[in-house]
Design a protein around this motif. Structure first.
Motif, PDB file in Angstrom:
ATOM      1  N   LYS A   1       0.848  -1.189   0.000  1.00 41.34           N
ATOM      2  CA  LYS A   1       0.000   0.000   0.000  1.00 41.34           C
ATOM      3  C   LYS A   1       0.885   1.241   0.000  1.00 41.34           C
ATOM      4  N   SER A   2       0.614   2.124  -0.943  1.00 40.08           N
ATOM      5  CA  SER A   2       1.335   3.391  -1.020  1.00 40.08           C
ATOM      6  C   SER A   2       0.388   4.493  -0.559  1.00 40.08           C
ATOM      7  N   SER A   3       0.929   5.484   0.113  1.00 43.98           N
ATOM      8  CA  SER A   3       0.083   6.583   0.582  1.00 43.98           C
ATOM      9  C   SER A   3      -0.320   7.526  -0.552  1.00 43.98           C
TER      10      SER A   3
ATOM     11  N   VAL B   1      -2.571   2.253  -4.209  1.00 47.80           N
ATOM     12  CA  VAL B   1      -2.592   3.498  -3.451  1.00 47.80           C
ATOM     13  C   VAL B   1      -3.780   3.437  -2.499  1.00 47.80           C
ATOM     14  N   GLN B   2      -3.532   3.750  -1.240  1.00 46.92           N
ATOM     15  CA  GLN B   2      -4.578   3.697  -0.216  1.00 46.92           C
ATOM     16  C   GLN B   2      -5.797   4.504  -0.649  1.00 46.92           C
ATOM     17  N   GLY B   3      -6.968   3.873  -0.539  1.00 51.08           N
ATOM     18  CA  GLY B   3      -8.212   4.547  -0.857  1.00 51.08           C
ATOM     19  C   GLY B   3      -8.553   4.625  -2.330  1.00 51.08           C
ATOM     20  N   SER B   4      -7.698   4.084  -3.207  1.00 47.79           N
ATOM     21  CA  SER B   4      -7.941   4.198  -4.652  1.00 47.79           C
ATOM     22  C   SER B   4      -8.940   3.175  -5.178  1.00 47.79           C
ATOM     23  N   GLY B   5      -9.066   2.043  -4.489  1.00 47.35           N
ATOM     24  CA  GLY B   5      -9.938   0.980  -4.981  1.00 47.35           C
ATOM     25  C   GLY B   5      -9.360   0.241  -6.170  1.00 47.35           C
ATOM     26  N   CYS B   6      -8.058   0.449  -6.427  1.00 51.96           N
ATOM     27  CA  CYS B   6      -7.409  -0.159  -7.590  1.00 51.96           C
ATOM     28  C   CYS B   6      -6.007  -0.651  -7.239  1.00 51.96           C
TER      29      CYS B   6
ATOM     30  N   ASP C   1      13.768  10.864  -1.834  1.00 55.17           N
ATOM     31  CA  ASP C   1      12.694  10.941  -2.830  1.00 55.17           C
ATOM     32  C   ASP C   1      11.308  10.780  -2.230  1.00 55.17           C
ATOM     33  N   TRP C   2      11.198  10.012  -1.168  1.00 51.09           N
ATOM     34  CA  TRP C   2       9.885   9.666  -0.627  1.00 51.09           C
ATOM     35  C   TRP C   2       9.318  10.769   0.260  1.00 51.09           C
TER      36      TRP C   2
ATOM     37  N   SER D   1       9.437  11.128   3.433  1.00 49.24           N
ATOM     38  CA  SER D   1       8.907  10.663   4.709  1.00 49.24           C
ATOM     39  C   SER D   1      10.023  10.051   5.529  1.00 49.24           C
ATOM     40  N   ALA D   2      10.114  10.463   6.759  1.00 50.00           N
ATOM     41  CA  ALA D   2      11.154   9.924   7.634  1.00 50.00           C
ATOM     42  C   ALA D   2      10.815   8.520   8.108  1.00 50.00           C
ATOM     43  N   GLY D   3       9.597   8.043   7.827  1.00 46.06           N
ATOM     44  CA  GLY D   3       9.168   6.735   8.306  1.00 46.06           C
ATOM     45  C   GLY D   3       9.616   5.561   7.462  1.00 46.06           C
ATOM     46  N   PHE D   4      10.293   5.826   6.337  1.00 47.94           N
ATOM     47  CA  PHE D   4      10.714   4.735   5.469  1.00 47.94           C
ATOM     48  C   PHE D   4      12.114   4.264   5.805  1.00 47.94           C
TER      49      PHE D   4
END
Length: 121
Positions: free
Chosen positions: A17-19, A59-64, A82-83, A85-88
């Motif tokens: 899942k990608s944000s 992608v989260q919430g995309s339904g695809c 590139d991302w 986000s410090a969480g990666f």
């Protein structure tokens, strides 16, 4: 072609899942991905113990589903800015096989036996 001589080992699949869609675009352009540290051990273990590891993106919430890749390196310690986000955790190489938006409804016949036979999405 397998990244190493592990032809008799199983193939592994993971739903990632990608944000946001921007991260998937970056991945396709640069041939890299990064995930949370909690996923790193599972993915690295699968990379070393399997003949191939495929990551299916949504992608989260995309339904695809947005496409899928083959993992082509283990996850290293190097991080990427590139991302945004410090969480990666560390970056690893991926080979994009297909990037296309496919609604979950086209995969509802696929059930995950390791998740109470729930639909794959």
């Amino acid at each position: 072609k397998s990244p190493s001589p592990r032809q008799n080992m199983p193939v592994r699949y993971f739903i990632m899942k990608s944000s946001n869609l921007q991260n998937i675009d970056i991945s396709q352009q640069k041939g890299i991905w990064s995930t949370t540290p909690s996923n790193e051990r599972k993915l690295n273990g699968a990379f070393w113990e399997s003949s191939m590891v495929y990551l299916i993106f949504s992608v989260q919430g995309s339904g695809c589903f947005q496409g899928f890749v083959r993992m082509s390196s283990a996850i290293g310690c190097e991080k990427s800015q590139d991302w945004g986000s410090a969480g990666f955790g560390g970056v690893f190489k991926v080979d994009w096989i297909r990037k296309e938006s496919i609604p979950f409804q086209f995969a509802h016949h696929s059930l995950n036996p390791w998740n109470d036979s729930k639909k794959v999405q």
